[in-house]
Motif scaffolding. Structure first.
Motif, PDB file in Angstrom:
ATOM      1  N   LEU A   1      33.059  30.658 -14.519  1.00  0.00           N
ATOM      2  CA  LEU A   1      32.866  29.382 -15.209  1.00  0.00           C
ATOM      3  C   LEU A   1      34.040  28.437 -14.965  1.00  0.00           C
ATOM      4  N   PHE A   2      35.255  28.952 -15.082  1.00  0.00           N
ATOM      5  CA  PHE A   2      36.442  28.116 -14.846  1.00  0.00           C
ATOM      6  C   PHE A   2      36.541  27.689 -13.387  1.00  0.00           C
ATOM      7  N   ALA A   3      36.163  28.573 -12.479  1.00  0.00           N
ATOM      8  CA  ALA A   3      36.264  28.263 -11.052  1.00  0.00           C
ATOM      9  C   ALA A   3      35.275  27.183 -10.636  1.00  0.00           C
ATOM     10  N   ILE A   4      34.118  27.128 -11.290  1.00  0.00           N
ATOM     11  CA  ILE A   4      33.068  26.183 -10.890  1.00  0.00           C
ATOM     12  C   ILE A   4      33.190  24.839 -11.604  1.00  0.00           C
ATOM     13  N   LEU A   5      33.404  24.871 -12.908  1.00  0.00           N
ATOM     14  CA  LEU A   5      33.419  23.633 -13.692  1.00  0.00           C
ATOM     15  C   LEU A   5      34.792  22.975 -13.691  1.00  0.00           C
ATOM     16  N   ASN A   6      34.784  21.669 -13.618  1.00  0.00           N
ATOM     17  CA  ASN A   6      36.020  20.913 -13.763  1.00  0.00           C
ATOM     18  C   ASN A   6      35.923  20.122 -15.059  1.00  0.00           C
ATOM     19  N   THR A   7      36.632  20.581 -16.079  1.00  0.00           N
ATOM     20  CA  THR A   7      36.561  19.952 -17.392  1.00  0.00           C
ATOM     21  C   THR A   7      37.886  19.312 -17.788  1.00  0.00           C
ATOM     22  N   VAL A   8      38.741  19.031 -16.837  1.00  0.00           N
ATOM     23  CA  VAL A   8      40.057  18.421 -17.052  1.00  0.00           C
ATOM     24  C   VAL A   8      40.862  19.223 -18.077  1.00  0.00           C
ATOM     25  N   GLY A   9      40.687  20.527 -18.048  1.00  0.00           N
ATOM     26  CA  GLY A   9      41.479  21.399 -18.910  1.00  0.00           C
ATOM     27  C   GLY A   9      40.910  21.663 -20.284  1.00  0.00           C
ATOM     28  N   ILE A  10      39.849  20.969 -20.690  1.00  0.00           N
ATOM     29  CA  ILE A  10      39.332  21.105 -22.055  1.00  0.00           C
ATOM     30  C   ILE A  10      38.778  22.504 -22.294  1.00  0.00           C
ATOM     31  N   LEU A  11      37.879  22.978 -21.447  1.00  0.00           N
ATOM     32  CA  LEU A  11      37.303  24.310 -21.605  1.00  0.00           C
ATOM     33  C   LEU A  11      38.376  25.385 -21.477  1.00  0.00           C
ATOM     34  N   GLU A  12      39.313  25.185 -20.577  1.00  0.00           N
ATOM     35  CA  GLU A  12      40.378  26.152 -20.382  1.00  0.00           C
ATOM     36  C   GLU A  12      41.270  26.266 -21.621  1.00  0.00           C
ATOM     37  N   ILE A  13      41.581  25.134 -22.247  1.00  0.00           N
ATOM     38  CA  ILE A  13      42.399  25.135 -23.460  1.00  0.00           C
ATOM     39  C   ILE A  13      41.664  25.834 -24.595  1.00  0.00           C
ATOM     40  N   ILE A  14      40.364  25.573 -24.731  1.00  0.00           N
ATOM     41  CA  ILE A  14      39.565  26.244 -25.761  1.00  0.00           C
ATOM     42  C   ILE A  14      39.606  27.754 -25.543  1.00  0.00           C
ATOM     43  N   TYR A  15      39.457  28.168 -24.304  1.00  0.00           N
ATOM     44  CA  TYR A  15      39.501  29.601 -23.997  1.00  0.00           C
ATOM     45  C   TYR A  15      40.865  30.195 -24.339  1.00  0.00           C
ATOM     46  N   LEU A  16      41.932  29.560 -23.884  1.00  0.00           N
ATOM     47  CA  LEU A  16      43.268  30.123 -24.076  1.00  0.00           C
ATOM     48  C   LEU A  16      43.695  30.154 -25.537  1.00  0.00           C
ATOM     49  N   PHE A  17      43.409  29.101 -26.284  1.00  0.00           N
ATOM     50  CA  PHE A  17      43.865  29.038 -27.669  1.00  0.00           C
ATOM     51  C   PHE A  17      42.844  29.546 -28.663  1.00  0.00           C
ATOM     52  N   GLY A  18      41.625  29.772 -28.223  1.00  0.00           N
ATOM     53  CA  GLY A  18      40.591  30.288 -29.109  1.00  0.00           C
ATOM     54  C   GLY A  18      40.271  31.729 -28.811  1.00  0.00           C
ATOM     55  N   ILE A  19      39.603  31.952 -27.726  1.00  0.00           N
ATOM     56  CA  ILE A  19      39.105  33.284 -27.379  1.00  0.00           C
ATOM     57  C   ILE A  19      40.245  34.236 -27.017  1.00  0.00           C
ATOM     58  N   GLU A  20      41.123  33.824 -26.135  1.00  0.00           N
ATOM     59  CA  GLU A  20      42.216  34.693 -25.695  1.00  0.00           C
ATOM     60  C   GLU A  20      43.169  34.993 -26.853  1.00  0.00           C
ATOM     61  N   LYS A  21      43.462  33.995 -27.665  1.00  0.00           N
ATOM     62  CA  LYS A  21      44.360  34.200 -28.800  1.00  0.00           C
ATOM     63  C   LYS A  21      43.744  35.172 -29.804  1.00  0.00           C
ATOM     64  N   ALA A  22      42.454  35.013 -30.084  1.00  0.00           N
ATOM     65  CA  ALA A  22      41.776  35.906 -31.022  1.00  0.00           C
ATOM     66  C   ALA A  22      41.751  37.333 -30.483  1.00  0.00           C
ATOM     67  N   ARG A  23      41.525  37.493 -29.183  1.00  0.00           N
ATOM     68  CA  ARG A  23      41.494  38.812 -28.572  1.00  0.00           C
ATOM     69  C   ARG A  23      42.877  39.466 -28.645  1.00  0.00           C
ATOM     70  N   THR A  24      43.901  38.695 -28.370  1.00  0.00           N
ATOM     71  CA  THR A  24      45.277  39.205 -28.410  1.00  0.00           C
ATOM     72  C   THR A  24      45.670  39.606 -29.827  1.00  0.00           C
ATOM     73  N   GLU A  25      45.330  38.784 -30.799  1.00  0.00           N
ATOM     74  CA  GLU A  25      45.653  39.113 -32.196  1.00  0.00           C
ATOM     75  C   GLU A  25      44.934  40.376 -32.636  1.00  0.00           C
ATOM     76  N   LYS A  26      43.718  40.551 -32.199  1.00  0.00           N
ATOM     77  CA  LYS A  26      42.926  41.736 -32.547  1.00  0.00           C
ATOM     78  C   LYS A  26      43.570  42.999 -31.958  1.00  0.00           C
ATOM     79  N   LEU A  27      44.120  42.904 -30.770  1.00  0.00           N
ATOM     80  CA  LEU A  27      44.754  44.047 -30.127  1.00  0.00           C
ATOM     81  C   LEU A  27      46.003  44.519 -30.854  1.00  0.00           C
ATOM     82  N   PHE A  28      46.737  43.592 -31.449  1.00  0.00           N
ATOM     83  CA  PHE A  28      48.017  43.926 -32.060  1.00  0.00           C
ATOM     84  C   PHE A  28      47.945  44.142 -33.567  1.00  0.00           C
ATOM     85  N   LYS A  29      46.752  44.238 -34.123  1.00  0.00           N
ATOM     86  CA  LYS A  29      46.614  44.512 -35.573  1.00  0.00           C
ATOM     87  C   LYS A  29      46.638  45.975 -35.837  1.00  0.00           C
TER      88      LYS A  29
END
Length: 74
Positions: free
Chosen positions: A46-74
């Motif tokens: 999805l990131f490789a194909i779509l060009n969203t000027v960083g919007i989708l990437e920021i949502i992924y990094l600060f939403g999904i990735e952050k939630a996954r990381t927090e879940k791992l360290f609980k």
């Protein structure tokens, strides 16, 4: 018909374009790196194909990735 040539563009155009390209590339590369490292092929494609000027990437990094990381360290 009113067409502009490159010489007729405003002086601020190229610096703004350069900043936007750098901004977009930074977030895209960060998101691609995290998606690849986490073996998330759907996100990577999805990131490789779509060009969203960083919007989708920021949502992924600060939403999904952050939630996954927090879940791992609980």
């Amino acid at each position: 018909m009113n067409t502009q040539t490159l010489e007729q563009l405003p002086d601020w155009f190229w610096p703004v374009l350069l900043v936007l390209v750098i901004w977009s590339l930074y977030w895209k590369m960060a998101a691609l790196w995290h998606a690849a490292r986490n073996k998330q092929l759907k996100w990577f494609v999805l990131f490789a194909i779509l060009n969203t000027v960083g919007i989708l990437e920021i949502i992924y990094l600060f939403g999904i990735e952050k939630a996954r990381t927090e879940k791992l360290f609980k």
